[in-house]
Write an enzyme that holds these catalytic residues in place. Structure first.
Site, short mmCIF file in Angstrom:
data_model
loop_
_atom_site.label_atom_id
_atom_site.label_comp_id
_atom_site.label_asym_id
_atom_site.label_seq_id
_atom_site.Cartn_x
_atom_site.Cartn_y
_atom_site.Cartn_z
N ARG A 38 0.82 -1.24 0.08
CA ARG A 38 0.02 -0.10 -0.06
C ARG A 38 0.74 1.18 -0.07
O ARG A 38 1.54 1.24 0.87
CB ARG A 38 -0.88 0.27 1.26
N SER A 107 -12.45 -3.08 0.73
CA SER A 107 -12.47 -2.36 1.77
C SER A 107 -14.18 -2.05 2.18
O SER A 107 -14.75 -1.46 1.10
CB SER A 107 -11.84 -1.00 2.05
N LYS A 136 -3.88 6.05 8.21
CA LYS A 136 -4.63 6.25 6.81
C LYS A 136 -5.18 7.77 6.88
O LYS A 136 -5.60 8.13 7.90
CB LYS A 136 -5.87 5.27 6.86
N1 TZP Z 1 -8.02 0.75 6.05
C1 TZP Z 1 -8.61 0.94 7.22
S1 TZP Z 1 -7.81 1.34 8.64
C2 TZP Z 1 -6.36 1.46 7.63
C3 TZP Z 1 -6.79 1.07 6.14
C4 TZP Z 1 -5.55 0.86 5.18
C5 TZP Z 1 -5.16 1.66 8.34
C6 TZP Z 1 -4.82 0.47 9.22
O1 TZP Z 1 -3.48 0.70 10.04
P1 TZP Z 1 -3.30 0.37 11.57
O2 TZP Z 1 -1.96 0.95 11.76
O3 TZP Z 1 -3.25 -0.93 11.80
O4 TZP Z 1 -4.17 1.22 12.08
#
Ligand code: TZP
Ligand code: MG
Length: 212
Positions: A38, A107, A136
């Protein structure tokens, strides 16, 4: 798709001096059976270079490799699948491009989105953000564990919980019905990536033992 339990996504802002490849290899060695590239900032060429490296590494360990957003990069690098959000190309169009064999993950943030993804042939869905996260940029409010429970009760395709999941709160997510966990910062920001992955897996295993 082959079943999976621990899903690790790259988050280079947390890799702290370590190379992307080194960090993700540690995650795979720790038992992460699916990894996602990502990268919202690099050029397509750079994303492709990273994808090729991750493809080679994951293939050596037999782990699945998913590319976020870039269908063309996923195809060019020989990835196992792509991951799309609600604002990306619709699933049905993506399916025409990648064919039936490639994994498509979607998602979702609400049960209607989960139902739609299932109906349209998603291989798995992401369910989140369960908790608040800084990983994010355009993140929405947490969906909480009640959405995890709703999906666990109703949706039949695999789902992976994501967003702010840490070793200290993962039990709440597992208790809500999640069998598969995804994390960025808790894993790739760890000084002991393998140990962190193993600890997540131990918690998932403990649930399976109770259910047997
Ligand atoms: N999609 C929803 S939350 C997220 C993504 C890509 C980020 C998750 O990262 P982390 O550091 O595990 O909270
Ligand atoms: Mg996207």
């Amino acid at each position: 798709m082959k079943d999976f339990r621990l899903y690790t996504i790259t988050g280079e802002e947390f890799h702290s001096g370590r190379s992307m490849l080194e960090v993700m290899e540690e995650a795979v060695k720790g038992g992460s059976d699916i990894i996602q590239l990502r990268d919202k900032f690099s050029s397509k060429k750079e994303v492709f270079e990273k994808a090729k490296k991750l493809r080679e590494m994951t293939a050596r360990y037999g782990a699945a490799f998913i590319v976020n957003d870039h269908i063309d990069v996923a195809l060019a690098a020989g990835a196992d699948g792509i991951h799309l959000g609600q604002d990306d190309l619709p699933l049905s169009e993506a399916r025409k491009i990648v064919g039936e064999d490639m994994i498509i993950g979607i998602s979702t943030h609400a049960i209607e989105e989960a139902r739609e993804a299932e109906r349209n042939g998603a291989d798995y869905i992401g369910v989140g953000p369960v908790f608040a996260t800084k990983s994010k940029v355009d993140v929405i409010d947490p969906v909480t564990t009640s959405y995890v429970k709703q999906v666990a009760d109703e949706i039949t395709i695999p789902f992976v919980a994501i967003g702010g999941i840490k070793l200290h709160n993962v039990d709440q997510v597992i208790d809500a019905g999640a069998d598969r966990i995804c994390a960025i910062s808790e894993i790739v920001g760890s000084t002991d990536i393998q140990g962190t992955c193993q600890a997540f897996l131990d918690k998932l295993d403990a649930k399976r033992r109770i259910e047997k």
